[in-house]
Design a protein around this motif. Structure first.
Motif, PDB file in Angstrom:
ATOM      1  N   TRP A  92       0.857  -1.197   0.000  1.00 27.37           N
ATOM      2  CA  TRP A  92       0.000   0.000   0.000  1.00 27.37           C
ATOM      3  C   TRP A  92       0.889   1.242   0.000  1.00 27.37           C
ATOM      4  O   TRP A  92       1.885   1.318   0.716  1.00 27.37           O
ATOM      5  N   VAL A  93       0.524   2.218  -0.829  1.00 24.50           N
ATOM      6  CA  VAL A  93       1.272   3.469  -0.885  1.00 24.50           C
ATOM      7  C   VAL A  93       0.332   4.608  -0.519  1.00 24.50           C
ATOM      8  O   VAL A  93      -0.788   4.684  -1.011  1.00 24.50           O
ATOM      9  N   SER A  94       0.802   5.505   0.326  1.00 22.20           N
ATOM     10  CA  SER A  94      -0.022   6.585   0.852  1.00 22.20           C
ATOM     11  C   SER A  94      -0.479   7.532  -0.234  1.00 22.20           C
ATOM     12  O   SER A  94       0.260   7.863  -1.161  1.00 22.20           O
ATOM     13  N   LYS A  95      -1.729   8.013  -0.102  1.00 19.20           N
ATOM     14  CA  LYS A  95      -2.162   9.162  -0.894  1.00 19.20           C
ATOM     15  C   LYS A  95      -1.907  10.399  -0.032  1.00 19.20           C
ATOM     16  O   LYS A  95      -2.742  10.827   0.767  1.00 19.20           O
ATOM     17  N   THR A  96      -0.724  10.952  -0.139  1.00 19.67           N
ATOM     18  CA  THR A  96      -0.283  12.016   0.754  1.00 19.67           C
ATOM     19  C   THR A  96      -0.941  13.341   0.430  1.00 19.67           C
ATOM     20  O   THR A  96      -1.187  13.674  -0.726  1.00 19.67           O
ATOM     21  N   GLY A  97      -1.218  14.119   1.467  1.00 20.13           N
ATOM     22  CA  GLY A  97      -1.719  15.473   1.317  1.00 20.13           C
ATOM     23  C   GLY A  97      -0.760  16.435   1.995  1.00 20.13           C
ATOM     24  O   GLY A  97       0.442  16.333   1.853  1.00 20.13           O
ATOM     25  N   PHE A  98      -1.300  17.358   2.798  1.00 17.44           N
ATOM     26  CA  PHE A  98      -0.461  18.290   3.546  1.00 17.44           C
ATOM     27  C   PHE A  98      -0.375  17.847   4.997  1.00 17.44           C
ATOM     28  O   PHE A  98      -1.286  17.219   5.526  1.00 17.44           O
ATOM     29  N   GLY A  99       0.696  18.220   5.657  1.00 22.56           N
ATOM     30  CA  GLY A  99       0.813  18.001   7.086  1.00 22.56           C
ATOM     31  C   GLY A  99       1.409  16.661   7.441  1.00 22.56           C
ATOM     32  O   GLY A  99       1.665  15.808   6.606  1.00 22.56           O
ATOM     33  N   VAL A 100       1.631  16.486   8.732  1.00 15.73           N
ATOM     34  CA  VAL A 100       2.266  15.269   9.235  1.00 15.73           C
ATOM     35  C   VAL A 100       1.295  14.100   9.154  1.00 15.73           C
ATOM     36  O   VAL A 100       0.137  14.204   9.536  1.00 15.73           O
ATOM     37  N   GLY A 101       1.761  12.968   8.627  1.00 16.76           N
ATOM     38  CA  GLY A 101       0.907  11.801   8.482  1.00 16.76           C
ATOM     39  C   GLY A 101       0.776  11.032   9.788  1.00 16.76           C
ATOM     40  O   GLY A 101       1.488  11.259  10.757  1.00 16.76           O
ATOM     41  N   VAL A 102      -0.188  10.109   9.807  1.00 13.57           N
ATOM     42  CA  VAL A 102      -0.402   9.269  10.976  1.00 13.57           C
ATOM     43  C   VAL A 102      -0.430   7.824  10.528  1.00 13.57           C
ATOM     44  O   VAL A 102      -0.430   7.512   9.348  1.00 13.57           O
ATOM     45  N   GLY A 103      -0.465   6.915  11.506  1.00 20.82           N
ATOM     46  CA  GLY A 103      -0.497   5.500  11.186  1.00 20.82           C
ATOM     47  C   GLY A 103      -1.768   5.102  10.454  1.00 20.82           C
ATOM     48  O   GLY A 103      -2.773   5.815  10.456  1.00 20.82           O
ATOM     49  N   VAL A 104      -1.731   3.909   9.844  1.00 15.31           N
ATOM     50  CA  VAL A 104      -2.839   3.432   9.023  1.00 15.31           C
ATOM     51  C   VAL A 104      -3.552   2.293   9.730  1.00 15.31           C
ATOM     52  O   VAL A 104      -2.923   1.426  10.334  1.00 15.31           O
ATOM     53  N   ASN A 105      -4.885   2.300   9.636  1.00 18.98           N
ATOM     54  CA  ASN A 105      -5.690   1.186  10.112  1.00 18.98           C
ATOM     55  C   ASN A 105      -6.068   0.334   8.911  1.00 18.98           C
ATOM     56  O   ASN A 105      -6.859   0.769   8.072  1.00 18.98           O
ATOM     57  N   PRO A 106      -5.532  -0.871   8.771  1.00 28.49           N
ATOM     58  CA  PRO A 106      -5.796  -1.691   7.581  1.00 28.49           C
ATOM     59  C   PRO A 106      -7.268  -2.011   7.383  1.00 28.49           C
ATOM     60  O   PRO A 106      -7.684  -2.357   6.278  1.00 28.49           O
ATOM     61  N   ARG A 107      -8.088  -1.893   8.439  1.00 30.22           N
ATOM     62  CA  ARG A 107      -9.504  -2.235   8.326  1.00 30.22           C
ATOM     63  C   ARG A 107     -10.356  -1.062   7.869  1.00 30.22           C
ATOM     64  O   ARG A 107     -11.523  -1.235   7.551  1.00 30.22           O
ATOM     65  N   ASP A 108      -9.768   0.139   7.854  1.00 30.54           N
ATOM     66  CA  ASP A 108     -10.526   1.339   7.486  1.00 30.54           C
ATOM     67  C   ASP A 108     -10.387   1.588   5.992  1.00 30.54           C
ATOM     68  O   ASP A 108      -9.587   2.401   5.542  1.00 30.54           O
ATOM     69  N   VAL A 109     -11.209   0.881   5.211  1.00 32.11           N
ATOM     70  CA  VAL A 109     -11.080   0.930   3.745  1.00 32.11           C
ATOM     71  C   VAL A 109     -11.262   2.343   3.214  1.00 32.11           C
ATOM     72  O   VAL A 109     -10.569   2.776   2.286  1.00 32.11           O
ATOM     73  N   GLN A 110     -12.182   3.122   3.815  1.00 28.02           N
ATOM     74  CA  GLN A 110     -12.469   4.448   3.295  1.00 28.02           C
ATOM     75  C   GLN A 110     -11.265   5.379   3.388  1.00 28.02           C
ATOM     76  O   GLN A 110     -11.185   6.362   2.655  1.00 28.02           O
ATOM     77  N   ARG A 111     -10.330   5.070   4.280  1.00 24.21           N
ATOM     78  CA  ARG A 111      -9.171   5.930   4.454  1.00 24.21           C
ATOM     79  C   ARG A 111      -7.913   5.357   3.795  1.00 24.21           C
ATOM     80  O   ARG A 111      -6.842   5.934   3.882  1.00 24.21           O
ATOM     81  N   LEU A 112      -8.059   4.211   3.147  1.00 23.35           N
ATOM     82  CA  LEU A 112      -6.897   3.590   2.516  1.00 23.35           C
ATOM     83  C   LEU A 112      -6.634   4.130   1.112  1.00 23.35           C
ATOM     84  O   LEU A 112      -5.558   3.944   0.569  1.00 23.35           O
ATOM     85  N   GLY A 113      -7.621   4.753   0.492  1.00 24.68           N
ATOM     86  CA  GLY A 113      -7.353   5.388  -0.794  1.00 24.68           C
ATOM     87  C   GLY A 113      -8.067   4.754  -1.964  1.00 24.68           C
ATOM     88  O   GLY A 113      -8.954   3.917  -1.833  1.00 24.68           O
ATOM     89  N   ILE A 118      -3.054  -6.597   2.481  1.00 28.60           N
ATOM     90  CA  ILE A 118      -1.937  -5.652   2.470  1.00 28.60           C
ATOM     91  C   ILE A 118      -0.877  -6.114   3.463  1.00 28.60           C
ATOM     92  O   ILE A 118      -1.145  -6.267   4.649  1.00 28.60           O
ATOM     93  N   SER A 119       0.323  -6.330   2.965  1.00 28.65           N
ATOM     94  CA  SER A 119       1.427  -6.804   3.804  1.00 28.65           C
ATOM     95  C   SER A 119       2.371  -5.693   4.227  1.00 28.65           C
ATOM     96  O   SER A 119       3.041  -5.794   5.258  1.00 28.65           O
ATOM     97  N   VAL A 120       2.433  -4.619   3.420  1.00 26.58           N
ATOM     98  CA  VAL A 120       3.376  -3.534   3.692  1.00 26.58           C
ATOM     99  C   VAL A 120       2.677  -2.201   3.448  1.00 26.58           C
ATOM    100  O   VAL A 120       1.991  -2.032   2.430  1.00 26.58           O
ATOM    101  N   PHE A 121       2.853  -1.266   4.372  1.00 28.22           N
ATOM    102  CA  PHE A 121       2.398   0.110   4.187  1.00 28.22           C
ATOM    103  C   PHE A 121       3.616   1.010   4.053  1.00 28.22           C
ATOM    104  O   PHE A 121       4.530   0.944   4.871  1.00 28.22           O
ATOM    105  N   THR A 122       3.633   1.832   3.015  1.00 26.31           N
ATOM    106  CA  THR A 122       4.741   2.770   2.832  1.00 26.31           C
ATOM    107  C   THR A 122       4.189   4.102   2.349  1.00 26.31           C
ATOM    108  O   THR A 122       3.090   4.179   1.795  1.00 26.31           O
ATOM    109  N   ARG A 123       4.962   5.146   2.551  1.00 27.25           N
ATOM    110  CA  ARG A 123       4.574   6.493   2.088  1.00 27.25           C
ATOM    111  C   ARG A 123       5.390   6.930   0.881  1.00 27.25           C
ATOM    112  O   ARG A 123       5.319   8.073   0.471  1.00 27.25           O
ATOM    113  N   HIS A 124       6.140   6.014   0.276  1.00 28.53           N
ATOM    114  CA  HIS A 124       7.044   6.390  -0.813  1.00 28.53           C
ATOM    115  C   HIS A 124       6.869   5.450  -2.000  1.00 28.53           C
ATOM    116  O   HIS A 124       7.025   4.228  -1.860  1.00 28.53           O
TER     117      HIS A 124
END
Length: 336
Positions: free
Chosen positions: A197-218, A233-239
């Protein structure tokens, strides 16, 4: 009203006070002493016949009148700055300007190399300071402390100017040894894989991801959710660049924008596939403060970014044919 009694500096004070919501921070930002800033607030209260900022349990809070004044004051100051600004052209060859650009990892890896090449050729003494989304707030852009923000935005202040640089679809990137390639690449085989999984980054400091929260996964997981399906999802990354490196492992797969996958087109160990289900495309946009709209330096920078995007789009076009769904490409809104 007797306009002769209005000091234009008071509007600058008001703009900063309403932004900082603190006399101490406003004084520090403007390089004034705290008593001078307090005196400015007193004069503003007299001018507008309103407290403007009042003490609450959460600190200084703007009054209703102050909230109504804030966008109007910002517009007035922008017009004043435009009026008094020097109208000379930007001397690219001699300039030693530093341009500060907030760019997502996706934009930094795909677009910025071409923009840098153009700038180095035309303005060899100009410096680029590329910031990450977590380094920057909308306020930094609005105040002109950051020249440009390049990202995919869910929301953006209406006062910002913006331009769409391209629309991008999605691709699946995986090792040529990934077990899913032994069968036809269908939704079922896609879901059998382990995913990055790769983050859909916006502005500001990011926070951890909840794998069960589909609406916030992108986008990818929202598209699967509409089909009543969910990936593992086995790996979460922001890059995105990290995702492409991880995809070289034989049992994981990255679903990412096509232009990010395209950078790996010459990697013999990776395979790129079109997703076996529809994912809505994304728009990469550049956005900037109204304070910089008429600045010659900034106009020059915007043109270089547009040229870099057009150059990349032309090179990307042959690769894109396998990933763009049938039908007309979405029209890009004009710059505003």
């Amino acid at each position: 009203m007797d306009l002769s009694r209005i000091d234009l500096n008071l509007l600058v004070y008001l703009d900063v006070l309403l932004r900082e919501k603190s006399v101490t921070r406003a004084a520090s930002y403007l390089g004034l002493t705290q008593p001078a800033m307090s005196n400015g607030l007193r004069r503003l209260r007299e001018l507008f016949d309103d407290p403007l900022l009042v003490r609450t349990s959460e600190g200084m809070s703007p009054t209703e009148r102050a909230l109504g004044l804030q966008p109007r004051v910002r517009e007035i100051l922008a017009q004043v700055e435009q009026t008094v600004q020097k109208t000379g052209s930007f001397d690219a060859g001699a300039s030693e300007r530093v341009f500060r650009i907030m760019a997502s990892d996706y934009a930094e890896s795909t677009l910025m190399p071409r923009v840098l090449r153009l700038i180095r050729r035309l303005a060899p003494h100009v410096t680029l300071d590329v910031l990450t989304p977590s380094d920057v707030s909308f306020l930094d852009v609005e105040q002109g402390r950051v020249d440009m923000a390049i990202n995919r935005f869910d929301t953006i202040p209406q006062s910002f100017h913006q331009r769409t640089l391209w629309t991008d679809w999605f691709a699946c990137l995986m090792s040529n040894e990934n077990p899913v390639l032994r069968e036809p690449f269908t939704l079922d085989t896609y879901l059998q894989a382990n995913h990055i999984w790769v983050s859909k980054t916006g502005f500001g400091v990011g926070v951890g991801v909840n794998p069960r929260d589909v609406q916030r996964l992108g986008w990818v997981d929202e598209a699967l959710g509409k089909l009543g399906r969910k990936r593992r999802i086995s790996v979460f990354t922001r890059h995105y660049q990290v995702a492409t490196l991880l995809a070289e492992q034989h049992d994981v797969m990255a679903t990412l924008p096509c232009r990010a996958a395209w950078l790996q087109k010459d990697n013999p160990g990776l395979v790129v596939k079109a997703p076996p289900f529809p994912i809505p495309p994304i728009d990469l946009k550049m956005a900037w403060s109204p304070l910089l709209q008429h600045n010659p330096d900034h106009q020059w920078l915007r043109q270089r970014i547009v040229e870099g995007a057009e150059e990349l789009n032309q090179a990307f076009e042959p690769f894109a044919a396998d990933f763009i769904p049938a039908g007309p490409e979405p029209a890009h809104p004009s710059e505003r």
